[in-house]
Design an enzyme around this catalytic site. Structure first.
Site, PDB file in Angstrom:
ATOM      1  N   ASN A   1       0.849  -1.190   0.000  1.00  9.52           N
ATOM      2  CA  ASN A   1       0.000   0.000   0.000  1.00  9.52           C
ATOM      3  C   ASN A   1       0.889   1.246   0.000  1.00  9.52           C
ATOM      4  OD1 ASN A   1      -2.472  -1.436   0.269  1.00  9.52           O
ATOM      5  ND2 ASN A   1      -2.026  -1.739   2.425  1.00  9.52           N
ATOM      6  N   HIS A   2       0.569   2.214  -0.830  1.00  7.46           N
ATOM      7  CA  HIS A   2       1.297   3.477  -0.861  1.00  7.46           C
ATOM      8  C   HIS A   2       0.396   4.580  -0.312  1.00  7.46           C
ATOM      9  CE1 HIS A   2       4.919   2.436  -3.358  1.00  7.46           C
ATOM     10  NE2 HIS A   2       4.169   1.362  -3.541  1.00  7.46           N
ATOM     11  N   PRO A   3       0.980   5.563   0.380  1.00  7.38           N
ATOM     12  CA  PRO A   3       0.158   6.628   0.982  1.00  7.38           C
ATOM     13  C   PRO A   3      -0.496   7.502  -0.091  1.00  7.38           C
ATOM     14  CG  PRO A   3       2.490   7.155   1.164  1.00  7.38           C
ATOM     15  CD  PRO A   3       2.413   5.751   0.648  1.00  7.38           C
ATOM     16  N   LEU A   4      -1.758   7.816   0.125  1.00 10.86           N
ATOM     17  CA  LEU A   4      -2.516   8.623  -0.837  1.00 10.86           C
ATOM     18  C   LEU A   4      -2.499  10.108  -0.495  1.00 10.86           C
ATOM     19  CD1 LEU A   4      -5.683   6.366  -1.280  1.00 10.86           C
ATOM     20  CD2 LEU A   4      -3.504   6.253  -2.500  1.00 10.86           C
TER      21      LEU A   4
ATOM     22  N   THR B   1       3.441   9.752  -3.324  1.00 10.74           N
ATOM     23  CA  THR B   1       2.908   8.389  -3.182  1.00 10.74           C
ATOM     24  C   THR B   1       4.011   7.370  -2.942  1.00 10.74           C
ATOM     25  OG1 THR B   1       2.986   8.108  -5.590  1.00 10.74           O
ATOM     26  CG2 THR B   1       0.892   8.845  -4.623  1.00 10.74           C
TER      27      THR B   1
END
Length: 221
Positions: free
Chosen positions: A87-90, A95
């Site tokens: 998961n990558h930060p939005l 990102t």
């Protein structure tokens, strides 16, 4: 002394099971992964750190199992699957999240501050799960026992046991069996049976399999 003898015996059993595994020379298995033999890992399969692979699971070519992923017994993973994708930060500046792990040699970004980001929460794949060709499973997802994911699907949420899912994102198409059969299979946990027992089951007749397994349960009480 008895405890040591038990450890030796467990080690012997693991060695026996390992001889039935098929692991291609080009498969990459992290030293921090846990493989429950026997398994079948095709060429260019990647098993990352802290992944757990269950007995009698087959993973086909070019599939990747990322860290903190647990896969159960008797699973079929087709080609080009990615399981436990990060998961990558939005809502961060980038990102990419933290720069340091990606560019450790850079004089600025390599020494920059790391900010807390859980990119790989645990991912759980149940027993007897089939992932079709090119399936992507996001990290943090749980896929129930007996589920089937159609080729090319993207799994971004939890999957119910014995459901057949497809699409982007993956949605329920139908169930493999009726509610009673699913309930029986979840209770009987056939994947935990001795292999000699499993070999005797008429696997193309699901009702007959359940009948036989129930009779075994009665005999054991």
């Amino acid at each position: 002394m008895i405890f040591l003898d038990m450890l030796k015996f467990d080690g012997y059993l693991k060695m026996i099971d390992e001889q039935f595994s098929t692991i291609a020379k080009l498969a990459s298995v992290s030293s921090d992964a846990h493989i429950n033999h026997p398994v079948n890992l095709a060429k260019n399969v990647e098993i990352h750190a802290q992944a757990v692979i269950g007995k009698f699971t087959f993973i086909n070519q070019y599939s990747v199992v990322y860290g903190k992923t647990t896969i159960g017994k008797y699973c079929t993973i087709a080609r080009n699957c990615e399981i436990g994708v990060a998961n990558h930060p939005l809502n961060w500046l980038s990102t990419l999240g933290n720069f340091k792990p990606y560019f450790p040699k850079h004089p600025d970004l390599g020494s920059s501050k790391n900010f807390h980001n859980i990119s790989h929460p645990p991912t759980t794949i149940g027993h007897d799960v089939w992932l079709g060709c090119g399936v992507t499973v996001k990290s943090g997802v749980t896929i129930g026992n007996g589920a089937i994911i159609a080729a090319g699907a993207v799994v971004s949420g939890d999957i119910e046991p014995y459901g057949i899912y497809g699409g982007i994102p993956a949605r329920l198409i139908r169930y493999r069996f009726d509610e009673q059969i699913i309930s029986d299979l979840e209770e009987l946990k056939w994947w935990d049976l001795d292999t000699k027992q499993i070999a005797l089951l008429p696997r193309n007749e699901i009702e007959k399999c359940i009948e036989i397994m129930k009779s075994w349960s009665v005999d054991c009480t």
